[in-house]
Motif scaffolding. Structure first.
Motif, PDB file in Angstrom:
ATOM      1  N   GLU A 148       0.810  -1.218   0.000  1.00 55.65           N
ATOM      2  CA  GLU A 148       0.000   0.000   0.000  1.00 55.65           C
ATOM      3  C   GLU A 148       0.840   1.263   0.000  1.00 55.65           C
ATOM      4  O   GLU A 148       0.386   2.315  -0.442  1.00 55.65           O
ATOM      5  CB  GLU A 148      -0.932   0.017   1.209  1.00 55.65           C
ATOM      6  CG  GLU A 148      -2.018  -1.019   1.138  1.00 55.65           C
ATOM      7  CD  GLU A 148      -3.002  -0.913   2.283  1.00 55.65           C
ATOM      8  OE1 GLU A 148      -3.074   0.152   2.935  1.00 55.65           O
ATOM      9  OE2 GLU A 148      -3.706  -1.891   2.518  1.00 55.65           O
ATOM     10  N   ARG A 149       2.073   1.138   0.524  1.00 51.69           N
ATOM     11  CA  ARG A 149       2.944   2.306   0.643  1.00 51.69           C
ATOM     12  C   ARG A 149       4.393   1.835   0.671  1.00 51.69           C
ATOM     13  O   ARG A 149       4.716   0.863   1.344  1.00 51.69           O
ATOM     14  CB  ARG A 149       2.606   3.036   1.938  1.00 51.69           C
ATOM     15  CG  ARG A 149       3.282   4.341   2.099  1.00 51.69           C
ATOM     16  CD  ARG A 149       2.669   5.119   3.282  1.00 51.69           C
ATOM     17  NE  ARG A 149       3.646   6.044   3.775  1.00 51.69           N
ATOM     18  CZ  ARG A 149       4.328   5.894   4.901  1.00 51.69           C
ATOM     19  NH1 ARG A 149       4.078   4.869   5.675  1.00 51.69           N
ATOM     20  NH2 ARG A 149       5.226   6.767   5.259  1.00 51.69           N
ATOM     21  N   ILE A 150       5.245   2.529  -0.052  1.00 52.96           N
ATOM     22  CA  ILE A 150       6.679   2.226  -0.035  1.00 52.96           C
ATOM     23  C   ILE A 150       7.346   3.267   0.860  1.00 52.96           C
ATOM     24  O   ILE A 150       7.308   4.467   0.571  1.00 52.96           O
ATOM     25  CB  ILE A 150       7.271   2.224  -1.457  1.00 52.96           C
ATOM     26  CG1 ILE A 150       6.605   1.123  -2.292  1.00 52.96           C
ATOM     27  CG2 ILE A 150       8.781   2.042  -1.408  1.00 52.96           C
ATOM     28  CD1 ILE A 150       6.955   1.117  -3.752  1.00 52.96           C
ATOM     29  N   THR A 151       7.921   2.787   1.948  1.00 52.06           N
ATOM     30  CA  THR A 151       8.526   3.677   2.935  1.00 52.06           C
ATOM     31  C   THR A 151      10.007   3.896   2.645  1.00 52.06           C
ATOM     32  O   THR A 151      10.607   3.180   1.841  1.00 52.06           O
ATOM     33  CB  THR A 151       8.382   3.091   4.347  1.00 52.06           C
ATOM     34  OG1 THR A 151       9.113   1.859   4.404  1.00 52.06           O
ATOM     35  CG2 THR A 151       6.916   2.842   4.693  1.00 52.06           C
ATOM     36  N   GLU A 152      10.589   4.862   3.350  1.00 47.56           N
ATOM     37  CA  GLU A 152      12.005   5.156   3.181  1.00 47.56           C
ATOM     38  C   GLU A 152      12.874   3.949   3.548  1.00 47.56           C
ATOM     39  O   GLU A 152      13.877   3.674   2.897  1.00 47.56           O
ATOM     40  CB  GLU A 152      12.395   6.361   4.041  1.00 47.56           C
ATOM     41  CG  GLU A 152      13.801   6.834   3.803  1.00 47.56           C
ATOM     42  CD  GLU A 152      14.125   8.116   4.549  1.00 47.56           C
ATOM     43  OE1 GLU A 152      15.272   8.576   4.415  1.00 47.56           O
ATOM     44  OE2 GLU A 152      13.253   8.653   5.253  1.00 47.56           O
ATOM     45  N   SER A 153      12.469   3.208   4.580  1.00 48.39           N
ATOM     46  CA  SER A 153      13.264   2.038   4.983  1.00 48.39           C
ATOM     47  C   SER A 153      13.202   0.912   3.945  1.00 48.39           C
ATOM     48  O   SER A 153      14.116   0.101   3.849  1.00 48.39           O
ATOM     49  CB  SER A 153      12.793   1.515   6.348  1.00 48.39           C
ATOM     50  OG  SER A 153      11.460   1.076   6.279  1.00 48.39           O
ATOM     51  N   MET A 154      12.143   0.880   3.147  1.00 46.60           N
ATOM     52  CA  MET A 154      12.028  -0.122   2.078  1.00 46.60           C
ATOM     53  C   MET A 154      12.865   0.258   0.864  1.00 46.60           C
ATOM     54  O   MET A 154      13.343  -0.612   0.138  1.00 46.60           O
ATOM     55  CB  MET A 154      10.556  -0.287   1.659  1.00 46.60           C
ATOM     56  CG  MET A 154       9.663  -0.862   2.740  1.00 46.60           C
ATOM     57  SD  MET A 154       7.912  -0.704   2.329  1.00 46.60           S
ATOM     58  CE  MET A 154       7.750  -1.865   1.007  1.00 46.60           C
ATOM     59  N   ALA A 155      13.004   1.558   0.631  1.00 44.64           N
ATOM     60  CA  ALA A 155      13.694   2.069  -0.560  1.00 44.64           C
ATOM     61  C   ALA A 155      15.191   2.160  -0.312  1.00 44.64           C
ATOM     62  O   ALA A 155      15.726   3.224  -0.025  1.00 44.64           O
ATOM     63  CB  ALA A 155      13.111   3.415  -0.947  1.00 44.64           C
TER      64      ALA A 155
ATOM     65  N   PHE B 261      11.776  -5.690   1.599  1.00 41.32           N
ATOM     66  CA  PHE B 261      10.488  -5.930   2.250  1.00 41.32           C
ATOM     67  C   PHE B 261      10.652  -7.165   3.124  1.00 41.32           C
ATOM     68  O   PHE B 261      10.969  -8.245   2.613  1.00 41.32           O
ATOM     69  CB  PHE B 261       9.394  -6.127   1.196  1.00 41.32           C
ATOM     70  CG  PHE B 261       8.018  -6.310   1.758  1.00 41.32           C
ATOM     71  CD1 PHE B 261       7.336  -5.238   2.312  1.00 41.32           C
ATOM     72  CD2 PHE B 261       7.406  -7.552   1.723  1.00 41.32           C
ATOM     73  CE1 PHE B 261       6.066  -5.401   2.815  1.00 41.32           C
ATOM     74  CE2 PHE B 261       6.136  -7.729   2.228  1.00 41.32           C
ATOM     75  CZ  PHE B 261       5.457  -6.654   2.780  1.00 41.32           C
ATOM     76  N   ASN B 262      10.486  -7.003   4.434  1.00 41.13           N
ATOM     77  CA  ASN B 262      10.707  -8.105   5.381  1.00 41.13           C
ATOM     78  C   ASN B 262      12.104  -8.708   5.208  1.00 41.13           C
ATOM     79  O   ASN B 262      12.268  -9.919   5.145  1.00 41.13           O
ATOM     80  CB  ASN B 262       9.635  -9.182   5.246  1.00 41.13           C
ATOM     81  CG  ASN B 262       8.264  -8.673   5.624  1.00 41.13           C
ATOM     82  OD1 ASN B 262       8.127  -7.739   6.401  1.00 41.13           O
ATOM     83  ND2 ASN B 262       7.236  -9.283   5.061  1.00 41.13           N
TER      84      ASN B 262
END
Length: 160
Positions: free
Chosen positions: A83-90, A113-114
């Motif tokens: 639903e949302r791509i966060t800074e920690s994912m990017a 992701f995970n």
């Protein structure tokens, strides 16, 4: 441009509608009755706009939303819906692997992701783009689905 399909094309299109009926049911078709949408599509299935994907037609006619399509793809393929791509994912190291133009044009982005490298896409059937990004990443990534808006927003915000 509207075209009238020959019988072979018509059968292919009708089979595509049958597959999408399942998708619509899974996505709950924007809280509408999937059966009534199916009836409307089936009634007009012989007329098809050249080179326009069925999903684009359904979205344009507001039968379903992009979120409905993304959730249906995720459910159908048994992959996460993002639903949302966060800074920690990017992760900048992942983003640097591919050219900015490629990521934007393909609406595709590598993320963590995970604690797993994943390719997030709006179109899981764009196998060429998925394979190219997988080769650039030099790993065997997992896959996830998001809308093109979510992906483009993350690219614009986090690309180094």
């Amino acid at each position: 441009m509207k075209i009238k399909c020959n019988p072979e094309q018509s059968k292919t299109i009708e089979n595509s509608y049958s597959v999408w009926y399942d998708h619509l049911t899974a996505a709950q078709a924007h809280s509408m009755n999937a059966g009534s949408i199916w009836h409307d599509i089936k009634k007009n299935w012989r007329y098809f706009t050249h080179n326009e994907l069925l999903t684009a037609i359904l979205i344009k006619k507001k039968f379903i939303s992009k979120q409905d399509v993304a959730k249906a793809y995720a459910q159908l393929l048994n992959v996460p819906y993002i639903e949302r791509i966060t800074e920690s994912m990017a992760d900048p190291n992942l983003l640097r692997v591919a050219p900015l133009r490629f990521l934007r044009e393909q609406a595709i982005i590598p993320v963590l992701f995970n604690n797993e490298t994943m390719i997030v896409t709006a179109n899981p059937y764009n196998l060429t783009a998925l394979d190219e990004l997988g080769l650039l990443l030099k790993c065997n990534p997992g896959y996830a689905i998001a809308t093109d808006e979510i992906i483009i927003e993350a690219i614009n915000k986090y690309y180094p």
